[in-house]
Design an enzyme around this catalytic site. Structure first.
Site, PDB file in Angstrom:
ATOM      1  N   CYS A 115       0.804  -1.175  -0.021  1.00 18.55           N
ATOM      2  CA  CYS A 115       0.048  -0.108  -0.185  1.00 18.55           C
ATOM      3  C   CYS A 115       0.860   1.335  -0.037  1.00 18.55           C
ATOM      4  O   CYS A 115       0.351   2.286  -0.272  1.00 18.55           O
ATOM      5  CB  CYS A 115      -1.176  -0.044   1.177  1.00 18.55           C
ATOM      6  N   HIS A 284      -3.731   7.177   1.601  1.00 20.26           N
ATOM      7  CA  HIS A 284      -4.019   5.808   1.267  1.00 20.26           C
ATOM      8  C   HIS A 284      -5.360   5.242   1.420  1.00 20.26           C
ATOM      9  O   HIS A 284      -5.845   5.507   2.576  1.00 20.26           O
ATOM     10  CB  HIS A 284      -3.059   4.835   1.568  1.00 20.26           C
ATOM     11  N   ASN A 314     -10.092  -0.764  -1.515  1.00 17.62           N
ATOM     12  CA  ASN A 314      -8.647  -0.485  -1.182  1.00 17.62           C
ATOM     13  C   ASN A 314      -7.982  -1.073  -2.552  1.00 17.62           C
ATOM     14  O   ASN A 314      -8.267  -2.182  -3.007  1.00 17.62           O
ATOM     15  CB  ASN A 314      -8.309  -1.125  -0.018  1.00 17.62           C
TER      16      ASN A 314
HETATM   17  O1  UT7 Z   1      -4.318  -0.903   3.107  1.00 21.80           O
HETATM   18  C1  UT7 Z   1      -3.844  -1.626   4.352  1.00 21.80           C
HETATM   19  C2  UT7 Z   1      -4.631  -2.707   4.845  1.00 21.80           C
HETATM   20  N1  UT7 Z   1      -5.690  -2.861   5.573  1.00 21.80           N
HETATM   21  C3  UT7 Z   1      -6.140  -1.860   6.398  1.00 21.80           C
HETATM   22  O2  UT7 Z   1      -5.808  -0.873   6.585  1.00 21.80           O
HETATM   23  C4  UT7 Z   1      -7.017  -2.433   7.272  1.00 21.80           C
HETATM   24  C5  UT7 Z   1      -7.447  -1.748   8.520  1.00 21.80           C
HETATM   25  N2  UT7 Z   1      -8.444  -2.352   9.261  1.00 21.80           N
HETATM   26  C6  UT7 Z   1      -9.802  -2.208   9.019  1.00 21.80           C
HETATM   27  O3  UT7 Z   1     -10.035  -1.462   7.948  1.00 21.80           O
HETATM   28  C7  UT7 Z   1     -10.917  -2.780   9.792  1.00 21.80           C
HETATM   29  O4  UT7 Z   1     -10.462  -3.341  11.049  1.00 21.80           O
HETATM   30  C8  UT7 Z   1     -11.752  -3.761   9.285  1.00 21.80           C
HETATM   31  C9  UT7 Z   1     -12.679  -3.076   8.335  1.00 21.80           C
HETATM   32  C10 UT7 Z   1     -10.984  -4.894   8.475  1.00 21.80           C
HETATM   33  C11 UT7 Z   1     -12.608  -4.715  10.097  1.00 21.80           C
HETATM   34  O5  UT7 Z   1     -13.430  -3.710  10.816  1.00 21.80           O
HETATM   35  P1  UT7 Z   1     -13.403  -3.619  12.676  1.00 21.80           P
HETATM   36  O6  UT7 Z   1     -14.363  -2.623  13.064  1.00 21.80           O
HETATM   37  O7  UT7 Z   1     -12.006  -3.782  13.030  1.00 21.80           O
HETATM   38  O8  UT7 Z   1     -14.168  -4.971  12.870  1.00 21.80           O
HETATM   39  P2  UT7 Z   1     -13.524  -6.514  13.729  1.00 21.80           P
HETATM   40  O9  UT7 Z   1     -12.414  -7.040  12.643  1.00 21.80           O
HETATM   41  O10 UT7 Z   1     -13.205  -6.136  14.911  1.00 21.80           O
HETATM   42  O11 UT7 Z   1     -14.956  -7.219  13.476  1.00 21.80           O
HETATM   43  C12 UT7 Z   1     -16.264  -6.777  14.277  1.00 21.80           C
HETATM   44  C13 UT7 Z   1     -17.166  -7.868  14.108  1.00 21.80           C
HETATM   45  C14 UT7 Z   1     -16.986  -9.288  14.401  1.00 21.80           C
HETATM   46  O12 UT7 Z   1     -17.929  -9.913  14.994  1.00 21.80           O
HETATM   47  P3  UT7 Z   1     -18.146 -10.064  16.225  1.00 21.80           P
HETATM   48  O13 UT7 Z   1     -16.825 -10.905  16.878  1.00 21.80           O
HETATM   49  O14 UT7 Z   1     -18.264  -8.739  16.852  1.00 21.80           O
HETATM   50  O15 UT7 Z   1     -19.358 -11.036  16.395  1.00 21.80           O
HETATM   51  C15 UT7 Z   1     -16.432 -10.012  12.892  1.00 21.80           C
HETATM   52  O16 UT7 Z   1     -16.548 -11.369  12.781  1.00 21.80           O
HETATM   53  O17 UT7 Z   1     -17.537  -7.745  12.529  1.00 21.80           O
HETATM   54  C16 UT7 Z   1     -17.601  -9.127  11.881  1.00 21.80           C
HETATM   55  N3  UT7 Z   1     -17.136  -9.035  10.765  1.00 21.80           N
HETATM   56  C17 UT7 Z   1     -17.958  -9.066   9.654  1.00 21.80           C
HETATM   57  N4  UT7 Z   1     -19.456  -8.715   9.637  1.00 21.80           N
HETATM   58  C18 UT7 Z   1     -20.157  -8.452   8.410  1.00 21.80           C
HETATM   59  C19 UT7 Z   1     -15.998  -8.825  10.161  1.00 21.80           C
HETATM   60  N5  UT7 Z   1     -15.974  -8.826   8.731  1.00 21.80           N
HETATM   61  C20 UT7 Z   1     -17.012  -8.732   8.444  1.00 21.80           C
HETATM   62  C21 UT7 Z   1     -17.899  -8.519   7.414  1.00 21.80           C
HETATM   63  N6  UT7 Z   1     -19.325  -8.474   7.185  1.00 21.80           N
HETATM   64  N7  UT7 Z   1     -17.258  -8.505   6.198  1.00 21.80           N
END
Ligand code: UT7
Length: 357
Positions: A115, A284, A314
């Site tokens: 990235c 980014h 992204n």
């Molecule tokens: O380019 C550089 C690379 N990447 C990044 O910069 C990504 C940086 N991180 C992020 O953008 C965020 O952490 C994410 C978008 C990946 C995830 O968002 P989050 O608010 O950190 O969610 P989380 O991973 O903590 O998950 C929260 C909940 C979980 O469920 P429970 O455990 O609360 O029941 C996940 O299982 O959301 C669930 N979840 C989803 N639900 C529906 C995770 N992904 C999904 C999904 N759809 N796609």
């Protein structure tokens, strides 16, 4: 005495032709439009048809940037390609782009800083130009993430089909395992053309500040498909999903919202500028929430930031040129404006670049 600088003389972009709205992803994994929008800001992304490599998008963006610059391929004397999804394990996509745009043989360098690849590429281009190695350089950022999506043929059929039906069974479970990652990415490319500039008008790349930190490499990486795996890909790795990127999303999020503003401030200070001097910040595009939090930390008004992750997702090495080019097309950037770029991604690599357009 005038200082040699690298002047941006053209930009261009390309995106995969297939629009994938959030509701299509919800057909093949346990996700929904509301979750994706609320957590990432993404509404849709573009995919290439299966079998199209990153260089094809890179060539399209490069041709558009060359046309914009009024530069013929034969005038280029260096090509730098940033991609983490090259067409082949080797060679890199740089020479494929050289051939595709019809340039005679010139040095064609691939860099893979994920990235932060385009930011690293700008520093590379600036070093080549300032040192006198090159005069006119093409920088391309191109990535095809759909190749890293672990979808079966049936998943692809349901995803792309006209019928709004839901996949079920094992494939649905399997796709859902990677849902936090799969909903974020799209396929696109962006390109800049730079030319040696010897006029004392302050235009061109002003400074770059970049970092790499292996201690954080494990939070975002592809576990398999490297020289640590012998053979590079095995049946058991295919089955376990070791070839799909592994991401600790929360950790990457935290680092991005602290380090992108930090390095932007630091670069401005070392170049004797203040935040107020900036006309535009291009960040980014990994998550709209990251960009909003970083903007808040820098106390920049909305008119000084341009985000477009909502439509592209992204796109890794393509996000910076894609967002800049769009801002330019919308009349948000003028000649003489001070623009900062900042990015963070796998490696860990991050940094900022300051450019007077
Ligand atoms: O380019 C550089 C690379 N990447 C990044 O910069 C990504 C940086 N991180 C992020 O953008 C965020 O952490 C994410 C978008 C990946 C995830 O968002 P989050 O608010 O950190 O969610 P989380 O991973 O903590 O998950 C929260 C909940 C979980 O469920 P429970 O455990 O609360 O029941 C996940 O299982 O959301 C669930 N979840 C989803 N639900 C529906 C995770 N992904 C999904 C999904 N759809 N796609």
């Amino acid at each position: 005495m005038s200082e040699t600088r690298s002047l941006l003389i053209g930009s261009g972009t390309a995106a995969g032709p297939i629009v994938i709205e959030n509701h299509r992803l919800a057909r093949i994994m346990d996700t929904n439009d509301q979750w994706i929008r609320e957590r990432s800001g993404i509404e849709q992304r573009y995919f290439v048809p299966r079998g199209v490599g990153a260089s094809e998008l890179g060539i399209q963006a490069a041709n558009a940037a060359l046309e914009d610059a009024g530069v013929a391929p034969s005038e280029l004397d260096y090509i730098v390609c940033a991609t983490m999804t090259p067409d082949h394990y080797f060679p890199g996509s740089g020479t494929l782009i050289q051939e595709g745009i019809g340039s005679p043989p010139v040095p064609a360098l691939d860099i893979r800083q994920q990235c932060a690849g385009f930011a690293y590429g700008m520093q590379m281009v600036d070093a080549l130009i300032r040192s006198g190695v090159a005069k006119t350089v093409l920088l391309v950022g191109c990535d095809v993430h759909s190749c890293l999506m672990p979808f079966s043929d049936e998943s692809w059929d349901v995803l792309l089909g006209d019928e709004d039906r839901k996949l079920d069974g094992e494939d649905f479970e399997w796709n859902s395992r990677f849902r936090h990652l799969l909903v974020l990415f799209g396929d696109a490319a962006g390109a800049f053309v730079f030319r040696r500039h010897d006029q004392d008008d302050g235009r061109g790349i002003i400074g770059c500040e970049l970092y790499g930190e292996g201690a954080n490499s494990s939070i975002l990486h592809v576990p398999g498909m490297g020289s640590k795996s012998s053979p590079i890909i095995s049946k058991s790795q295919l089955e376990s999903g070791d070839w799909v990127p592994y991401m600790e999303g929360r950790q990457v999020f935290k680092l991005a919202v602290t380090r992108m503003p930090e390095v932007t401030r630091s670069l401005l200070t070392s170049c004797d500028y203040e935040l107020d001097d900036l006309e535009l910040l291009i960040m980014h595009q990994a998550n709209l929430r990251i960009c909003e939090a970083a903007q808040k930390q820098l106390a920049l008004p909305d008119e000084k930031v341009h985000n477009n992750i909502q439509r592209y997702g992204n796109t890794t090495s393509a996000t910076l040129p894609l967002a800049f080019h769009e801002a330019r097309e919308q009349g948000r950037v003028d000649e003489g404006d001070l623009v900062a770029f900042t990015a963070l991604g796998a490696g860990l690599h991050w940094g900022a670049v300051l450019l007077r357009v």
